[in-house]
Design a protein around this motif. Sequence first.
Motif, PDB file in Angstrom:
ATOM      1  N   PRO A  23     -11.497  16.787 -19.721  1.00 54.94           N
ATOM      2  CA  PRO A  23     -12.476  16.499 -20.772  1.00 54.94           C
ATOM      3  C   PRO A  23     -13.245  17.757 -21.163  1.00 54.94           C
ATOM      4  N   GLU A  24     -13.569  17.859 -22.438  1.00 52.94           N
ATOM      5  CA  GLU A  24     -14.218  19.066 -22.956  1.00 52.94           C
ATOM      6  C   GLU A  24     -15.714  19.118 -22.671  1.00 52.94           C
ATOM      7  N   SER A  25     -16.318  17.952 -22.400  1.00 53.38           N
ATOM      8  CA  SER A  25     -17.754  17.943 -22.153  1.00 53.38           C
ATOM      9  C   SER A  25     -18.091  16.952 -21.041  1.00 53.38           C
ATOM     10  N   THR A  26     -19.283  17.091 -20.505  1.00 53.46           N
ATOM     11  CA  THR A  26     -19.758  16.171 -19.482  1.00 53.46           C
ATOM     12  C   THR A  26     -19.883  14.772 -20.047  1.00 53.46           C
ATOM     13  N   VAL A  27     -20.331  14.660 -21.282  1.00 49.05           N
ATOM     14  CA  VAL A  27     -20.486  13.352 -21.918  1.00 49.05           C
ATOM     15  C   VAL A  27     -19.141  12.634 -21.985  1.00 49.05           C
ATOM     16  N   GLU A  28     -18.111  13.334 -22.434  1.00 49.49           N
ATOM     17  CA  GLU A  28     -16.779  12.734 -22.517  1.00 49.49           C
ATOM     18  C   GLU A  28     -16.286  12.298 -21.134  1.00 49.49           C
ATOM     19  N   GLU A  29     -16.534  13.125 -20.132  1.00 45.42           N
ATOM     20  CA  GLU A  29     -16.109  12.821 -18.768  1.00 45.42           C
ATOM     21  C   GLU A  29     -16.813  11.579 -18.225  1.00 45.42           C
ATOM     22  N   VAL A  30     -18.122  11.509 -18.402  1.00 46.24           N
ATOM     23  CA  VAL A  30     -18.897  10.378 -17.893  1.00 46.24           C
ATOM     24  C   VAL A  30     -18.502   9.089 -18.603  1.00 46.24           C
ATOM     25  N   LEU A  31     -18.346   9.136 -19.916  1.00 46.06           N
ATOM     26  CA  LEU A  31     -17.970   7.936 -20.664  1.00 46.06           C
ATOM     27  C   LEU A  31     -16.580   7.450 -20.273  1.00 46.06           C
ATOM     28  N   GLN A  32     -15.662   8.369 -20.047  1.00 42.91           N
ATOM     29  CA  GLN A  32     -14.328   8.003 -19.584  1.00 42.91           C
ATOM     30  C   GLN A  32     -14.407   7.355 -18.202  1.00 42.91           C
ATOM     31  N   ASN A  33     -15.226   7.911 -17.321  1.00 44.34           N
ATOM     32  CA  ASN A  33     -15.391   7.346 -15.985  1.00 44.34           C
ATOM     33  C   ASN A  33     -15.965   5.941 -16.024  1.00 44.34           C
ATOM     34  N   ILE A  67     -21.259   1.051 -11.414  1.00 40.01           N
ATOM     35  CA  ILE A  67     -21.599   2.288 -12.124  1.00 40.01           C
ATOM     36  C   ILE A  67     -22.576   3.119 -11.307  1.00 40.01           C
ATOM     37  N   GLU A  68     -23.531   2.474 -10.675  1.00 41.49           N
ATOM     38  CA  GLU A  68     -24.486   3.207  -9.836  1.00 41.49           C
ATOM     39  C   GLU A  68     -23.774   3.920  -8.686  1.00 41.49           C
ATOM     40  N   GLU A  69     -22.779   3.265  -8.102  1.00 40.69           N
ATOM     41  CA  GLU A  69     -22.080   3.855  -6.964  1.00 40.69           C
ATOM     42  C   GLU A  69     -21.084   4.945  -7.368  1.00 40.69           C
ATOM     43  N   TYR A  70     -20.312   4.716  -8.426  1.00 36.33           N
ATOM     44  CA  TYR A  70     -19.204   5.610  -8.749  1.00 36.33           C
ATOM     45  C   TYR A  70     -19.486   6.608  -9.870  1.00 36.33           C
ATOM     46  N   GLU A  71     -20.521   6.418 -10.627  1.00 36.17           N
ATOM     47  CA  GLU A  71     -20.861   7.397 -11.678  1.00 36.17           C
ATOM     48  C   GLU A  71     -22.381   7.529 -11.776  1.00 36.17           C
ATOM     49  N   PRO A  72     -22.983   8.285 -10.842  1.00 46.19           N
ATOM     50  CA  PRO A  72     -24.445   8.414 -10.815  1.00 46.19           C
ATOM     51  C   PRO A  72     -25.011   9.175 -12.008  1.00 46.19           C
ATOM     52  N   ARG A  73     -24.166   9.854 -12.788  1.00 45.67           N
ATOM     53  CA  ARG A  73     -24.658  10.565 -13.974  1.00 45.67           C
ATOM     54  C   ARG A  73     -24.892   9.626 -15.147  1.00 45.67           C
ATOM     55  N   ALA A  74     -24.512   8.366 -15.020  1.00 44.89           N
ATOM     56  CA  ALA A  74     -24.717   7.381 -16.090  1.00 44.89           C
ATOM     57  C   ALA A  74     -25.830   6.420 -15.693  1.00 44.89           C
ATOM     58  N   ILE A 124     -26.695   9.439 -20.464  1.00 46.32           N
ATOM     59  CA  ILE A 124     -26.170  10.458 -19.560  1.00 46.32           C
ATOM     60  C   ILE A 124     -27.356  11.196 -18.952  1.00 46.32           C
ATOM     61  N   ILE A 125     -27.365  11.255 -17.616  1.00 43.60           N
ATOM     62  CA  ILE A 125     -28.432  11.947 -16.907  1.00 43.60           C
ATOM     63  C   ILE A 125     -28.019  13.401 -16.729  1.00 43.60           C
ATOM     64  N   ASP A 126     -28.824  14.305 -17.240  1.00 48.33           N
ATOM     65  CA  ASP A 126     -28.543  15.728 -17.078  1.00 48.33           C
ATOM     66  C   ASP A 126     -29.001  16.166 -15.701  1.00 48.33           C
TER      67      ASP A 126
END
Length: 105
Positions: free
Chosen positions: A17-27, A71-78, A102-104
């Motif tokens: 993924p080109e950005s963190t946003v794309e990566e998190v949304l895909q996750n 989501i809390e367990e597997y993608e803490p950036r969301a 998305i949490i920076d």
Amino acid sequence: MAYVVKAFSLKKINLAPESTVEEVLQNVAMIISTPKFSVPLDRGFGLAQRFIDKPIQSAQPILISEVLDAIEEYEPRAEVENVDFMLGDRPGALIPIVEVNIIDG
């Protein structure tokens, strides 16, 4: 900024993924689309299917709880802002639609 992710909307996986946003949304899309116990090396990944065969009014709060926990367990950036549903093609099928920030960090 809030982003909306719908279960089963992911057509292909982007391994770079080109950005963190794309990566998190895909996750997030993968998490809410995967049944628990279906991933061989991580049986806890995904949503437990405790809501199956329940009336829609009973299934919705169970599914909301499962979405929030997974989501809390597997993608803490969301950070989940809202969980909504749309009805699927089959009678009684619920498709989760999740609004996340998305949490920076």
